[in-house]
Scaffold this active site. Structure first.
Site, short mmCIF file in Angstrom:
data_model
loop_
_atom_site.label_atom_id
_atom_site.label_comp_id
_atom_site.label_asym_id
_atom_site.label_seq_id
_atom_site.Cartn_x
_atom_site.Cartn_y
_atom_site.Cartn_z
N LYS A 175 0.86 -1.19 0.00
CA LYS A 175 0.00 0.00 0.00
C LYS A 175 0.90 1.24 0.00
CE LYS A 175 -1.55 2.96 2.73
NZ LYS A 175 -1.53 4.24 2.00
N GLU A 178 -0.73 7.50 -0.15
CA GLU A 178 -1.71 8.11 -1.06
C GLU A 178 -1.21 9.46 -1.60
OE1 GLU A 178 -1.85 7.65 2.10
OE2 GLU A 178 -3.13 9.07 3.19
N SER A 228 5.12 7.75 10.37
CA SER A 228 5.28 8.56 11.58
C SER A 228 5.07 7.70 12.83
CB SER A 228 4.28 9.71 11.56
OG SER A 228 2.97 9.17 11.56
N CYS A 283 14.05 10.30 7.38
CA CYS A 283 14.06 9.85 8.77
C CYS A 283 15.48 9.86 9.32
CB CYS A 283 13.44 8.47 8.90
SG CYS A 283 14.44 7.24 8.08
N GLU A 384 9.52 16.13 16.04
CA GLU A 384 9.97 15.94 14.65
C GLU A 384 9.35 17.03 13.77
OE1 GLU A 384 8.58 12.43 12.46
OE2 GLU A 384 10.57 12.28 11.57
P1 NAD Z 1 2.32 8.66 8.00
O1 NAD Z 1 2.42 7.93 9.28
O2 NAD Z 1 1.41 9.83 7.92
O3 NAD Z 1 1.87 7.67 6.82
C1 NAD Z 1 2.52 6.45 6.58
C2 NAD Z 1 1.52 5.45 6.00
O4 NAD Z 1 0.50 5.20 6.97
C3 NAD Z 1 0.82 5.94 4.74
O5 NAD Z 1 0.75 4.87 3.82
C4 NAD Z 1 -0.55 6.37 5.22
O6 NAD Z 1 -1.56 6.13 4.26
C5 NAD Z 1 -0.79 5.50 6.44
N1 NAD Z 1 -1.53 6.20 7.50
C6 NAD Z 1 -1.36 7.50 7.89
N2 NAD Z 1 -2.19 7.79 8.91
C7 NAD Z 1 -2.89 6.67 9.17
C8 NAD Z 1 -3.90 6.33 10.13
N3 NAD Z 1 -4.34 7.23 11.02
N4 NAD Z 1 -4.41 5.08 10.12
C9 NAD Z 1 -3.96 4.16 9.24
N5 NAD Z 1 -3.01 4.42 8.31
C10 NAD Z 1 -2.47 5.65 8.28
O7 NAD Z 1 3.82 9.08 7.58
P2 NAD Z 1 4.25 10.01 6.37
O8 NAD Z 1 3.89 11.42 6.69
O9 NAD Z 1 3.80 9.41 5.08
O10 NAD Z 1 5.84 9.84 6.41
C11 NAD Z 1 6.69 10.65 7.18
C12 NAD Z 1 7.05 9.98 8.48
O11 NAD Z 1 7.66 8.72 8.23
C13 NAD Z 1 8.06 10.76 9.31
O12 NAD Z 1 7.67 10.70 10.66
C14 NAD Z 1 9.37 10.01 9.09
O13 NAD Z 1 10.31 10.15 10.14
C15 NAD Z 1 8.86 8.60 8.98
N6 NAD Z 1 9.81 7.73 8.29
C16 NAD Z 1 10.53 6.86 9.05
C17 NAD Z 1 11.47 6.03 8.45
C18 NAD Z 1 12.27 5.08 9.28
O14 NAD Z 1 13.07 4.34 8.73
N7 NAD Z 1 12.09 5.05 10.59
C19 NAD Z 1 11.68 6.10 7.06
C20 NAD Z 1 10.91 7.00 6.31
C21 NAD Z 1 9.98 7.82 6.94
#
Ligand code: NAD
Length: 484
Positions: A175, A178, A228, A283, A384
């Site tokens: 997935k 989006e 996140s 990240c 962050e």
């Molecule tokens: P996000 O958590 O908003 O979204 C990640 C995924 O989860 C997406 O596919 C989204 O559709 C889904 N999602 C979001 N909210 C949701 C919910 N309430 N319920 C179910 N699914 C949900 O993260 P983002 O904004 O896309 O990415 C940025 C974040 O990712 C930053 O915090 C960054 O530090 C982190 N990140 C971490 C790593 C790592 O290796 N630790 C790597 C890349 C990014």
């Protein structure tokens, strides 16, 4: 002009979602809508899981080397389409084209590493665990796995998991975020040409409903998540409730320590790009710059002078050094943190709020920003921000900076710049984050080492890629054997 709609990929073909809900995909450099993404439904997930479940028995029995050969072909196809994937990635995510190329390269490295399956999937045996009795531990695939991935690496992150799941004999569903569904769609067009057996690899676009559909589906054995921290916590908890394997990688607040004996002439370029590369949306990005002792003023002056030279613009322009933030909402969030830093009393030395980029008045740009006189308790030193904002926290000595690292609620990565082996050894030994850079600003493990943090940066125990990932995607079946 009607916008293209991205499609799901299920059972070996592109199919429309039956969702009535759609979202917009933006080019963050131009501020234009470029595509439409369906917010998939539980029915879309059910279809993908059924395809993956049906494909599993035959795929499982396919010899590992035969499975690896699909990946060899995929690697070649990715190389042939390298520039096209990188361009799609820059158009929808905003990162500069060279960084996009680096991302695609890292994606391919995971395909390459996974082809070592005939060694890396091996179990272990011991004869005569008792007289005349032998014991074997076989690694067996488990069924259907899925990955849920973030917006900042639209290509690579799904591939921290996908090739390993497939090569060990599982079937898979991705997935994508989006916000950036086009890169993975491009990648699945290439997958389609390779001709994997139908249902072995699938993709469902969408947001929360697709995530919840995957988390609750009884036929999904495990979830790999990157995003996140709040979402990672939610995924981890829900997988616990439904008894799934889970690896959930979360957010970060990475400290970069600079010792008084650091070689700034050599180190400055990597230091600066650690904070501003990908507009701070990594990240592994530096977030807190922590000079130790009397190097602080010299470091600040050189760092800010270098930051002022950064050319902000459309990532497709080869001259651009920093692109926009991923979307308009995120730009507002980052601007909010800059306001907070000012309100908390930090000294705004370089202000990126009114960043004007010629020819791109509607892009989601924030320029390089630098705060001095940040204290460890300020929100800009703890939360962050995920943008091009440096918070400089001055530390007295090595103990003080290690304490700063170990009191953040995240523990993804940390770095030290120094000429002292003793300081470097002390730092790497005592800091909590599990990815450490020494005179390296972005401590990014390659595909053959594990990627992931600690504390609120990672929930679960097996990280992304590395040798350990072969354990995540397999169950060790122990056979104890005696013949009369
Ligand atoms: P996000 O958590 O908003 O979204 C990640 C995924 O989860 C997406 O596919 C989204 O559709 C889904 N999602 C979001 N909210 C949701 C919910 N309430 N319920 C179910 N699914 C949900 O993260 P983002 O904004 O896309 O990415 C940025 C974040 O990712 C930053 O915090 C960054 O530090 C982190 N990140 C971490 C790593 C790592 O290796 N630790 C790597 C890349 C990014």
């Amino acid at each position: 002009m009607s916008l293209s709609v991205v499609n799901n990929y299920i059972n070996g073909e592109f199919v429309q979602s039956d969702s009535a809900q759609f979202g917009d995909v933006w080019n963050p450099a131009t501020g234009e809508k470029i595509a439409t993404v369906p917010y998939g439904t539980k029915a879309d997930v059910d279809r993908a899981v059924k395809a993956a479940r049906d494909a599993y028995p035959e795929w499982r029995e396919t010899p590992p080397l035969t499975r690896a050969r699909y990946l060899f072909r995929l690697k070649d196809a990715f190389e042939e389409n390298f520039e096209e994937i990188a361009e799609t990635l820059t158009i929808e995510q905003g990162k500069v084209i060279d960084e996009a190329r680096g991302e695609v390269r890292r994606m391919i490295e995971n395909v390459e590493h996974a082809t070592g399956v005939t060694t890396l999937m091996c179990g272990y045996t011991l004869e005569d665990i008792a007289k005349g009795i032998d014991c074997y531990g076989h690694r067996q695939p488990m069924g259907v796995f899925a990955a849920i991935v973030p917006y900042n690496f639209p290509g690579m992150v799904a591939w921290w998991f996908l090739p390993y799941a497939l090569v060990t004999g599982n079937t898979f569903i991705v997935k994508p975020s989006e916000q950036v569904p086009m890169t993975q769609t491009k990648i699945f067009e290439i997958i389609d040409d390779i001709g994997f057996p139908e249902g072995v690899v699938n993709m469902v676009h969408g947001a929360k409903d697709v995530v919840n559909g995957l988390l609750d589906h009884p036929d999904i054995k495990g979830i790999s998540f990157v995003g996140s921290t709040p979402t990672a916590q939610y995924i981890y908890k829900r997988c616990g409730e439904t008894g799934k394997r889970v690896q959930a990688l979360g957010g970060a607040k990475n400290i970069v320590a600079v010792m008084p004996d650091a070689d700034l002439d050599q180190g400055l370029p990597s230091l600066v790009s650690s904070f501003y590369g990908c507009a701070g949306q990594r990240c592994l990005a530096g977030a807190v710059l922590a000079p130790v002792g009397d190097i602080a003023d010299e470091l600040k002056d050189k760092f800010v002078a270098s930051a002022k030279q950064i050319k902000v613009g459309n990532g497709l322009d080869e001259q651009t050094a920093m692109g926009p933030l991923g979307n308009a909402g995120h730009k507002e969030r980052v601007l909010g943190f800059i306001e907070k830093g000012i309100a908390e009393g930090a000294d705004l030395v370089l202000d990126g709020r009114d960043c004007i980029v010629e020819d791109y008045p509607n892009g989601f740009f924030v320029g390089p920003t630098f705060f001095d006189k940040v204290t460890p308790d300020m929100s800009i030193a703890g939360e962050e921000i995920f943008g091009p904002v440096v918070s400089m926290v001055r530390a007295k000595d090595l103990d003080d900076v290690i304490d700063l690292v170990n009191t953040r609620r995240y523990a993804n990565a940390s770095c030290i710049y120094t000429s002292s082996g003793r300081a470097a050894r002390e730092f790497k030994y005592r800091v909590n984050p599990s990815m450490v850079g020494i005179n390296i600003g972005v401590a990014a493990p390659m595909s053959f080492f594990p990627f992931g943090g600690y504390g609120n940066s990672m929930f679960g125990d097996i990280k992304a890629h590395g040798q350990e990932i072969f354990q995540f995607f397999t169950d060790t079946k122990v056979v104890i054997e005696r013949w009369f």
